[in-house]
Design a protein around this motif. Structure first.
Motif, PDB file in Angstrom:
ATOM      1  N   ASP A  66       0.819  -1.214   0.000  1.00  0.00           N
ATOM      2  CA  ASP A  66       0.000   0.000   0.000  1.00  0.00           C
ATOM      3  C   ASP A  66       0.857   1.271   0.000  1.00  0.00           C
ATOM      4  O   ASP A  66       1.314   1.747   1.049  1.00  0.00           O
ATOM      5  CB  ASP A  66      -0.971   0.022   1.170  1.00  0.00           C
ATOM      6  CG  ASP A  66      -2.006   1.135   1.030  1.00  0.00           C
ATOM      7  OD1 ASP A  66      -1.908   1.933   0.073  1.00  0.00           O
ATOM      8  OD2 ASP A  66      -2.908   1.200   1.872  1.00  0.00           O
ATOM      9  N   ARG A  70       0.004   4.155  -0.209  1.00  0.00           N
ATOM     10  CA  ARG A  70      -0.596   5.282   0.520  1.00  0.00           C
ATOM     11  C   ARG A  70       0.010   5.455   1.907  1.00  0.00           C
ATOM     12  O   ARG A  70      -0.194   6.483   2.551  1.00  0.00           O
ATOM     13  CB  ARG A  70      -2.107   5.075   0.629  1.00  0.00           C
ATOM     14  CG  ARG A  70      -2.841   5.156  -0.713  1.00  0.00           C
ATOM     15  CD  ARG A  70      -4.303   4.802  -0.561  1.00  0.00           C
ATOM     16  NE  ARG A  70      -4.473   3.426  -0.091  1.00  0.00           N
ATOM     17  CZ  ARG A  70      -5.636   2.873   0.190  1.00  0.00           C
ATOM     18  NH1 ARG A  70      -6.755   3.580   0.050  1.00  0.00           N
ATOM     19  NH2 ARG A  70      -5.699   1.626   0.617  1.00  0.00           N
ATOM     20  N   THR A 123      -1.329   8.266  -6.449  1.00  0.00           N
ATOM     21  CA  THR A 123      -1.607   7.530  -5.213  1.00  0.00           C
ATOM     22  C   THR A 123      -0.991   8.217  -3.999  1.00  0.00           C
ATOM     23  O   THR A 123      -1.674   8.481  -3.006  1.00  0.00           O
ATOM     24  CB  THR A 123      -1.070   6.091  -5.308  1.00  0.00           C
ATOM     25  OG1 THR A 123      -1.743   5.409  -6.370  1.00  0.00           O
ATOM     26  CG2 THR A 123      -1.303   5.335  -4.002  1.00  0.00           C
ATOM     27  N   GLU A 144      -2.894  10.930  -1.648  1.00  0.00           N
ATOM     28  CA  GLU A 144      -3.142  10.582  -0.249  1.00  0.00           C
ATOM     29  C   GLU A 144      -2.816  11.742   0.676  1.00  0.00           C
ATOM     30  O   GLU A 144      -3.501  11.979   1.686  1.00  0.00           O
ATOM     31  CB  GLU A 144      -2.314   9.351   0.129  1.00  0.00           C
ATOM     32  CG  GLU A 144      -2.421   8.929   1.577  1.00  0.00           C
ATOM     33  CD  GLU A 144      -3.792   8.417   1.967  1.00  0.00           C
ATOM     34  OE1 GLU A 144      -4.073   8.374   3.183  1.00  0.00           O
ATOM     35  OE2 GLU A 144      -4.592   8.056   1.076  1.00  0.00           O
TER      36      GLU A 144
END
Length: 219
Positions: free
Chosen positions: A84, A86, A121, A125
């Protein structure tokens, strides 16, 4: 040094603290699939700031491995998705510096060897996408850094004199691209091995706050 009209930022290692993320995802692949153990210093020395294609070629040439670029692309993307992106943090003082540059009404661009999906991304974020007037990503050019093409394209987008443009980078690869494009480059790195390779930077600092103090505090 404080009369710039535009600032072009690199992404990985400059605005976002992504090198540990990439290292933590590449290291298991190299160990499990190819029997190569690397530490973070190895990552900074050999991999950081380079494209996947460059790193695959380097592994095959310098470490005598047989790595297929497509296989590595799928392996790394699979791990990135599970890890991930993020969760990648901003570099210290990154948002503050963007605020300073924005407050001075300078044009802000991003010039990175990462793909637009990564930009969207991670910066999405952190709600930083709106700071940038344009993005030069891996898809934008045929020749990534250290080739000057990314910065030459950014210069074309800006329609400014080269002397009016400041580049902020963290690796020799990026700095080389900027200098070959004829631009002023400020390098920011606390990594000793990288700082030794940044003697061609016009300014070298250890963090973004120090860079802000040098370039913008009196402007």
């Amino acid at each position: 040094m404080n009369n710039f009209k535009a600032v072009l930022f690199d992404l990985d290692g400059t605005l976002i603290d992504s090198e540990h993320f990439y290292f933590s995802n590449w290291a298991p692949i190299l160990s499990e699939d190819y029997g190569l153990t690397i530490n973070f210093e190895d990552w900074i020395s050999h991999f950081a700031g380079h494209t996947l294609a460059h790193n695959v070629a380097m592994l095959n040439r310098d470490f005598k491995l047989k790595v297929d670029e497509e296989d590595m692309w799928f392996a790394t993307r699979s791990r990135y998705a599970k890890a991930d992106m993020r969760t990648i943090r901003l570099m210290p003082h990154a948002q503050e510096l963007l605020e300073v540059v924005k407050s001075k009404e300078l044009t802000i661009g991003l010039v990175t060897s990462s793909y637009k999906t990564t930009v969207d991304t991670v910066l999405g974020e952190h709600k930083l996408l709106d700071y940038f007037s344009f993005f030069v990503t891996r898809e934008s050019v045929e020749n990534p850094k250290p080739h000057p093409e990314p910065y030459l394209l950014a210069h074309k987008n800006l329609e400014l004199a080269k002397a009016d443009i400041l580049v902020v980078e963290d690796t020799s690869t990026g700095c080389t691209a900027a200098k070959e494009a004829g631009l002023f480059c400020a390098a920011v790195s606390k990594q000793a091995v990288e700082r030794e390779r940044l003697n061609h930077a016009d300014v070298l600092t250890t963090n973004l706050k120090e860079l802000e103090n040098i370039l913008f505090s009196a402007s």
